[in-house]
Design a protein around this motif. Sequence first.
Motif, PDB file in Angstrom:
ATOM      1  N   ASP A  29      14.120  -0.286  -1.590  1.00  0.00           N
ATOM      2  CA  ASP A  29      13.214   0.285  -0.606  1.00  0.00           C
ATOM      3  C   ASP A  29      11.770   0.169  -1.079  1.00  0.00           C
ATOM      4  O   ASP A  29      11.466   0.351  -2.255  1.00  0.00           O
ATOM      5  N   GLY A  30      10.892  -0.129  -0.138  1.00  0.00           N
ATOM      6  CA  GLY A  30       9.468  -0.049  -0.410  1.00  0.00           C
ATOM      7  C   GLY A  30       8.845  -1.236  -1.098  1.00  0.00           C
ATOM      8  O   GLY A  30       7.708  -1.127  -1.589  1.00  0.00           O
ATOM      9  N   ILE A  31       9.526  -2.389  -1.156  1.00  0.00           N
ATOM     10  CA  ILE A  31       8.920  -3.537  -1.844  1.00  0.00           C
ATOM     11  C   ILE A  31       8.696  -4.719  -0.903  1.00  0.00           C
ATOM     12  O   ILE A  31       8.302  -5.792  -1.350  1.00  0.00           O
ATOM     13  N   ASP A  32       8.908  -4.531   0.396  1.00  0.00           N
ATOM     14  CA  ASP A  32       8.707  -5.637   1.329  1.00  0.00           C
ATOM     15  C   ASP A  32       7.229  -5.893   1.604  1.00  0.00           C
ATOM     16  O   ASP A  32       6.840  -6.995   1.973  1.00  0.00           O
ATOM     17  N   LYS A  33       6.404  -4.854   1.435  1.00  0.00           N
ATOM     18  CA  LYS A  33       4.970  -4.996   1.692  1.00  0.00           C
ATOM     19  C   LYS A  33       4.197  -4.446   0.499  1.00  0.00           C
ATOM     20  O   LYS A  33       3.924  -3.251   0.406  1.00  0.00           O
ATOM     21  N   LEU A  34       3.872  -5.336  -0.417  1.00  0.00           N
ATOM     22  CA  LEU A  34       3.147  -4.951  -1.626  1.00  0.00           C
ATOM     23  C   LEU A  34       1.777  -5.629  -1.661  1.00  0.00           C
ATOM     24  O   LEU A  34       1.292  -6.038  -2.706  1.00  0.00           O
ATOM     25  N   HIS A  35       1.163  -5.751  -0.496  1.00  0.00           N
ATOM     26  CA  HIS A  35      -0.091  -6.500  -0.399  1.00  0.00           C
ATOM     27  C   HIS A  35      -1.326  -5.639  -0.655  1.00  0.00           C
ATOM     28  O   HIS A  35      -2.413  -6.172  -0.874  1.00  0.00           O
ATOM     29  N   GLU A  36      -1.171  -4.316  -0.619  1.00  0.00           N
ATOM     30  CA  GLU A  36      -2.322  -3.435  -0.821  1.00  0.00           C
ATOM     31  C   GLU A  36      -2.369  -2.970  -2.275  1.00  0.00           C
ATOM     32  O   GLU A  36      -1.469  -2.272  -2.746  1.00  0.00           O
ATOM     33  N   ARG A  87       9.162 -17.032  -1.022  1.00  0.00           N
ATOM     34  CA  ARG A  87       9.691 -17.895   0.032  1.00  0.00           C
ATOM     35  C   ARG A  87       9.581 -17.248   1.399  1.00  0.00           C
ATOM     36  O   ARG A  87       9.248 -17.897   2.389  1.00  0.00           O
ATOM     37  N   GLU A  88       9.846 -15.941   1.457  1.00  0.00           N
ATOM     38  CA  GLU A  88       9.891 -15.249   2.737  1.00  0.00           C
ATOM     39  C   GLU A  88       8.581 -14.562   3.093  1.00  0.00           C
ATOM     40  O   GLU A  88       8.506 -13.869   4.114  1.00  0.00           O
ATOM     41  N   LYS A  89       7.565 -14.739   2.247  1.00  0.00           N
ATOM     42  CA  LYS A  89       6.247 -14.145   2.492  1.00  0.00           C
ATOM     43  C   LYS A  89       6.347 -12.628   2.647  1.00  0.00           C
ATOM     44  O   LYS A  89       5.781 -12.031   3.576  1.00  0.00           O
ATOM     45  N   THR A  90       7.076 -12.019   1.717  1.00  0.00           N
ATOM     46  CA  THR A  90       7.179 -10.565   1.709  1.00  0.00           C
ATOM     47  C   THR A  90       6.665 -10.059   0.357  1.00  0.00           C
ATOM     48  O   THR A  90       6.227 -10.838  -0.485  1.00  0.00           O
ATOM     49  N   GLY A  91       6.745  -8.757   0.153  1.00  0.00           N
ATOM     50  CA  GLY A  91       6.360  -8.200  -1.138  1.00  0.00           C
ATOM     51  C   GLY A  91       4.917  -8.506  -1.502  1.00  0.00           C
ATOM     52  O   GLY A  91       3.989  -8.236  -0.739  1.00  0.00           O
ATOM     53  N   LYS A 132       3.427   1.227  -5.444  1.00  0.00           N
ATOM     54  CA  LYS A 132       4.869   1.194  -5.691  1.00  0.00           C
ATOM     55  C   LYS A 132       5.164   0.661  -7.083  1.00  0.00           C
ATOM     56  O   LYS A 132       6.000   1.219  -7.819  1.00  0.00           O
ATOM     57  N   ILE A 133       4.488  -0.426  -7.467  1.00  0.00           N
ATOM     58  CA  ILE A 133       4.703  -0.997  -8.801  1.00  0.00           C
ATOM     59  C   ILE A 133       4.252  -0.014  -9.876  1.00  0.00           C
ATOM     60  O   ILE A 133       4.948   0.190 -10.881  1.00  0.00           O
ATOM     61  N   LYS A 134       3.098   0.602  -9.681  1.00  0.00           N
ATOM     62  CA  LYS A 134       2.609   1.565 -10.669  1.00  0.00           C
ATOM     63  C   LYS A 134       3.564   2.749 -10.814  1.00  0.00           C
ATOM     64  O   LYS A 134       3.867   3.182 -11.925  1.00  0.00           O
TER      65      LYS A 134
END
Length: 204
Positions: A29-36, A87-91, A132-134
């Motif tokens: 959960d929570g790793i599909d959008k890690l762009h911010e 590949r899927e342009k996620t995370g 999320k990473i932090k």
Amino acid sequence: MWFFGIKKKARRSTDSDSTPGLEQIITRDGIDKLHENTGQLRVWLPTRCKQALDDVVELHGLTGACYLREFLTVYLYGEHELLRMRREKTGLYYQPQSEGSRPVMYSRSPATDVVPGMGKNIVPIKLFLPEKIKNDLKELAGKTDIALSTFVRELLISHLLGHTLWPERLRNWAPEEEERGINWESCKLDAKEVRIVDGKRVDG
């Protein structure tokens, strides 16, 4: 002469349809959008480790921030997950739909933090990364009962210089320098932002 009953081995197809996919093996959960990159991580590194980081980043043709975010993503979620994101342009590679046409913004030259009294034997590194990473790094650091910055520093030293190098072999800094570095990591000490423009140091 004809030989019957001998089957030829089937050739492997090189079509893209037969290429194994990078399906998500484990649902997270929570790793599909890690762009911010709204989180901030402060870590000081021994000078020789920072030199190794600079060399590796240059050879990979990446920015330091991009390289470190990818490394921490692999450490937390695995190489397979990073490749799937790519590949899927996620995370890390997720790109939200742009709202209208906005002008492209270019950042200024990279900034370097200079901590008064830290000396030349250790180098401050400030990394902006997804919260999320932090938070996941902080959770792992908590399980080892050490500070987040110390945890990440040891990760980077072993990653860049190998597990056979005992970190104490890098020690050439005074206790006072280390104390100031730790105070900077915990935001108890301010740093002066320095930029290098055309080979010249620009403060502020």
